[in-house]
Design a protein around this motif. Structure first.
Motif, PDB file in Angstrom:
ATOM      1  N   ASN A 240     -47.009  -2.211 -11.146  1.00  0.00           N
ATOM      2  CA  ASN A 240     -46.912  -1.023 -11.997  1.00  0.00           C
ATOM      3  C   ASN A 240     -46.759  -1.383 -13.468  1.00  0.00           C
ATOM      4  O   ASN A 240     -47.326  -0.727 -14.346  1.00  0.00           O
ATOM      5  CB  ASN A 240     -45.745  -0.143 -11.545  1.00  0.00           C
ATOM      6  N   ILE A 243     -50.097  -2.301 -14.747  1.00  0.00           N
ATOM      7  CA  ILE A 243     -50.918  -1.097 -14.935  1.00  0.00           C
ATOM      8  C   ILE A 243     -50.562  -0.432 -16.267  1.00  0.00           C
ATOM      9  O   ILE A 243     -51.439  -0.089 -17.063  1.00  0.00           O
ATOM     10  CB  ILE A 243     -50.707  -0.103 -13.763  1.00  0.00           C
ATOM     11  N   VAL A 244     -49.263  -0.278 -16.531  1.00  0.00           N
ATOM     12  CA  VAL A 244     -48.835   0.354 -17.782  1.00  0.00           C
ATOM     13  C   VAL A 244     -49.383  -0.421 -18.979  1.00  0.00           C
ATOM     14  O   VAL A 244     -49.840   0.159 -19.965  1.00  0.00           O
ATOM     15  CB  VAL A 244     -47.293   0.459 -17.832  1.00  0.00           C
ATOM     16  N   ASP A 246     -52.087  -2.046 -19.161  1.00  0.00           N
ATOM     17  CA  ASP A 246     -53.539  -1.925 -19.285  1.00  0.00           C
ATOM     18  C   ASP A 246     -53.933  -0.823 -20.269  1.00  0.00           C
ATOM     19  O   ASP A 246     -55.087  -0.743 -20.676  1.00  0.00           O
ATOM     20  CB  ASP A 246     -54.177  -1.589 -17.920  1.00  0.00           C
ATOM     21  N   PHE A 247     -52.974   0.031 -20.628  1.00  0.00           N
ATOM     22  CA  PHE A 247     -53.291   1.196 -21.457  1.00  0.00           C
ATOM     23  C   PHE A 247     -52.784   1.003 -22.871  1.00  0.00           C
ATOM     24  O   PHE A 247     -51.811   0.268 -23.095  1.00  0.00           O
ATOM     25  CB  PHE A 247     -52.685   2.460 -20.831  1.00  0.00           C
ATOM     26  N   PRO A 251     -51.570   6.395 -25.936  1.00  0.00           N
ATOM     27  CA  PRO A 251     -52.722   6.880 -25.168  1.00  0.00           C
ATOM     28  C   PRO A 251     -52.971   8.369 -25.414  1.00  0.00           C
ATOM     29  O   PRO A 251     -52.075   9.103 -25.829  1.00  0.00           O
ATOM     30  CB  PRO A 251     -52.278   6.663 -23.722  1.00  0.00           C
ATOM     31  N   GLN A 255     -55.892   9.488 -20.909  1.00  0.00           N
ATOM     32  CA  GLN A 255     -55.548   8.121 -20.506  1.00  0.00           C
ATOM     33  C   GLN A 255     -54.215   8.086 -19.747  1.00  0.00           C
ATOM     34  O   GLN A 255     -54.064   7.368 -18.752  1.00  0.00           O
ATOM     35  CB  GLN A 255     -55.467   7.209 -21.742  1.00  0.00           C
ATOM     36  N   GLU A 256     -53.270   8.871 -20.243  1.00  0.00           N
ATOM     37  CA  GLU A 256     -51.962   8.932 -19.584  1.00  0.00           C
ATOM     38  C   GLU A 256     -52.117   9.418 -18.137  1.00  0.00           C
ATOM     39  O   GLU A 256     -51.474   8.912 -17.214  1.00  0.00           O
ATOM     40  CB  GLU A 256     -51.046   9.873 -20.385  1.00  0.00           C
ATOM     41  N   LYS A 259     -53.477   6.649 -16.023  1.00  0.00           N
ATOM     42  CA  LYS A 259     -52.392   5.692 -15.776  1.00  0.00           C
ATOM     43  C   LYS A 259     -51.546   6.166 -14.579  1.00  0.00           C
ATOM     44  O   LYS A 259     -51.286   5.400 -13.651  1.00  0.00           O
ATOM     45  CB  LYS A 259     -51.520   5.580 -17.026  1.00  0.00           C
ATOM     46  N   TYR A 260     -51.161   7.445 -14.614  1.00  0.00           N
ATOM     47  CA  TYR A 260     -50.311   7.961 -13.534  1.00  0.00           C
ATOM     48  C   TYR A 260     -51.054   8.028 -12.197  1.00  0.00           C
ATOM     49  O   TYR A 260     -50.444   7.910 -11.147  1.00  0.00           O
ATOM     50  CB  TYR A 260     -49.678   9.301 -13.924  1.00  0.00           C
ATOM     51  N   VAL A 349     -59.186  -0.540 -16.808  1.00  0.00           N
ATOM     52  CA  VAL A 349     -58.864   0.158 -15.558  1.00  0.00           C
ATOM     53  C   VAL A 349     -59.774  -0.325 -14.433  1.00  0.00           C
ATOM     54  O   VAL A 349     -59.325  -0.532 -13.303  1.00  0.00           O
ATOM     55  CB  VAL A 349     -58.979   1.686 -15.741  1.00  0.00           C
ATOM     56  N   ARG A 352     -58.533  -3.608 -13.274  1.00  0.00           N
ATOM     57  CA  ARG A 352     -57.297  -3.467 -12.505  1.00  0.00           C
ATOM     58  C   ARG A 352     -57.611  -3.007 -11.080  1.00  0.00           C
ATOM     59  O   ARG A 352     -57.057  -3.527 -10.107  1.00  0.00           O
ATOM     60  CB  ARG A 352     -56.355  -2.472 -13.210  1.00  0.00           C
TER      61      ARG A 352
END
Ligand SMILES: [Zn+2]
Length: 436
Positions: A240, A243-244, A246-247, A251, A255-256, A259-260, A349, A352
């Motif tokens: 996680n 992943i965070v 990666d942005f 954002p 994009q947010e 991410k979620y 993304v 990932r």
């Protein structure tokens, strides 16, 4: 029981004295002058002639008191001996052991030796070098009990600096008991070092489940050490974090939301996704307006969203809950959904998602093993209480090792509630208090 000749001076202390001398036979006396000796002097160890009383030697301990230990003289051959003073040494040990316990706890809570010295000056003055010796020899003596039946294990690393030197702390924790299996400091963390560390501290013949972060090729090391007996889990919280990262730091709402959706693969983030979906509809409208208007709007929107997330966190904490981990079926379904839309995402993304696909068996291994952990959270928590690498003041190598050992001892429950207080130990000195 030792004969205690009570005088006006020591009469009030008869209880303490009888506690101290309880172990001694009736052959001993503690005279009104405060001399500890045999009532009838012993036979000379050299010539067997009966010896006679011959004064005493005085032993002092600063701030605590003094004791007179009887001497005997042989009238035949001139040999002189002294009575055993173990009881006096025991009294001192009793006192200093408690002092050491206090120092150990202060060190466990990251007090510097300077601070410990300062505190000791109110209790029983000891300079910091003496405290250091007390603490380190106590740590040497205490043994962390071995963890039995290790099957589920956390492995992680920390990279503390000892002065200017980079050190590597390798740690193994038992997932069930949360006890430390091994916690060692090295100059390198190359494959050979890790391999040797694992072989020395784990049973390589038994089935084992190990959680690690996603950084390195642990898999190959594990294969060499455990063969096909190992199940390797990659920490989902570490995934996680990646992943965070990666942005972008600032954002857009869109994009947010993506991410979620990625975070939503293994953990239930539906509420956040719903909230962001509403905001995204607004964002589409706002993007038609001026740059300035959009900037004002998104600042507000993000503020509202962060507040929403924060409140969810608070609610979980109040209810003593963690983020809900998904079932294998739901995780797979969510992942496949995203994979199906992979072409619509940005490069980071897409990379990932491909990585998750490659690592899928190691991300989901915990679903197949009863009570197996999906994260290294337990070990991260342990690290955060035992050694803070971000501390401004760098530790010396001995300081790092102190912290590691003390934390493991604490975790193993070595520091129980005290059996007696420093005052209890001090009261035993009352009959011997140096009044001069
Ligand atoms: Zn003799």
């Amino acid at each position: 029981m030792t004969e205690i000749q009570l005088s006006l001076l020591n009469f009030p202390h008869r209880e303490i004295l009888s506690t101290i001398f309880n172990d001694f036979s009736n052959d001993f006396e503690f005279t009104a002058d405060g001399v500890f000796r045999k009532i009838t002097p012993p036979l000379c160890p050299d010539c067997r002639f009966p010896m006679s009383h011959n004064g005493f030697n005085t032993y002092r301990k600063c701030h605590l008191g003094e004791v007179n230990i009887g001497r005997y003289l042989c009238g035949a051959c001139g040999k002189s001996i002294e009575e055993d003073r173990t009881f006096w040494d025991n009294l001192k040990t009793g006192f200093f052991n408690i002092l050491t316990e206090i120092c150990l706890r202060l060190r466990h809570n990251h007090s510097s030796y300077e601070l410990v010295e300062e505190i000791m000056s109110f209790i029983y003055p000891r300079d910091k070098d003496t405290v250091r010796i007390m603490v380190q020899s106590a740590i040497e003596e205490l043994k962390v009990p071995a963890v039995q039946n290790i099957q589920l294990v956390h492995y992680d690393e920390q990279h503390p600096k000892a002065g200017r030197n980079q050190k590597y702390r390798l740690t193994l924790m038992d997932s069930v008991s949360r006890q430390i299996i091994a916690d060692e400091l090295f100059d390198s963390k190359d494959a050979a070092t890790i391999e040797d560390f694992l072989r020395r501290n784990l049973d390589t013949q038994k089935q084992i489940f190990v959680v690690t972060d996603l950084y390195r090729g642990y898999s190959e090391i594990f294969k060499r050490v455990f063969g096909n007996k190992v199940t390797h889990q990659l920490c989902l919280l570490h995934l996680n974090k990646l992943i965070v990262n990666d942005f972008p730091r600032k954002p857009s709402i869109e994009q947010e939301l993506i991410k979620y959706k990625l975070l939503n693969i293994f953990y239930n983030r539906e509420l956040e996704i719903d909230y962001l979906s509403c905001l995204m509809d607004e964002e589409k409208v706002m993007l038609q307006k001026s740059d300035k208007e959009y900037k004002v709007w998104i600042k507000d929107a993000k503020h509202l969203f962060h507040e929403f997330v924060h409140n969810l966190e608070l609610k979980r904490r109040r209810e003593g809950k963690n983020l809900e981990l998904r079932t294998y079926y739901d995780a797979l379904k969510n992942f496949k959904n995203l994979l199906g839309k992979i072409d619509s995402f940005e490069a980071a993304v897409r990379r990932r998602l491909m990585k998750i696909r490659e690592l899928w068996p190691k991300l989901t291994a915990f679903y197949l093993v009863d009570d197996a952990p999906a994260t290294n959270n337990a070990l991260e928590n342990y690290y955060s209480t035992s050694l803070k690498t971000h501390r401004k003041k760098q530790l010396e190598e001995t300081g790092i090792k102190d912290q590691m050992k003390i934390s493991a001892l604490k975790r193993a429950g070595i520091f129980g509630r005290p059996q007696r207080t420093l005052l209890d130990a001090f009261f035993m000195f009352i009959p011997f208090i140096d009044t001069g």
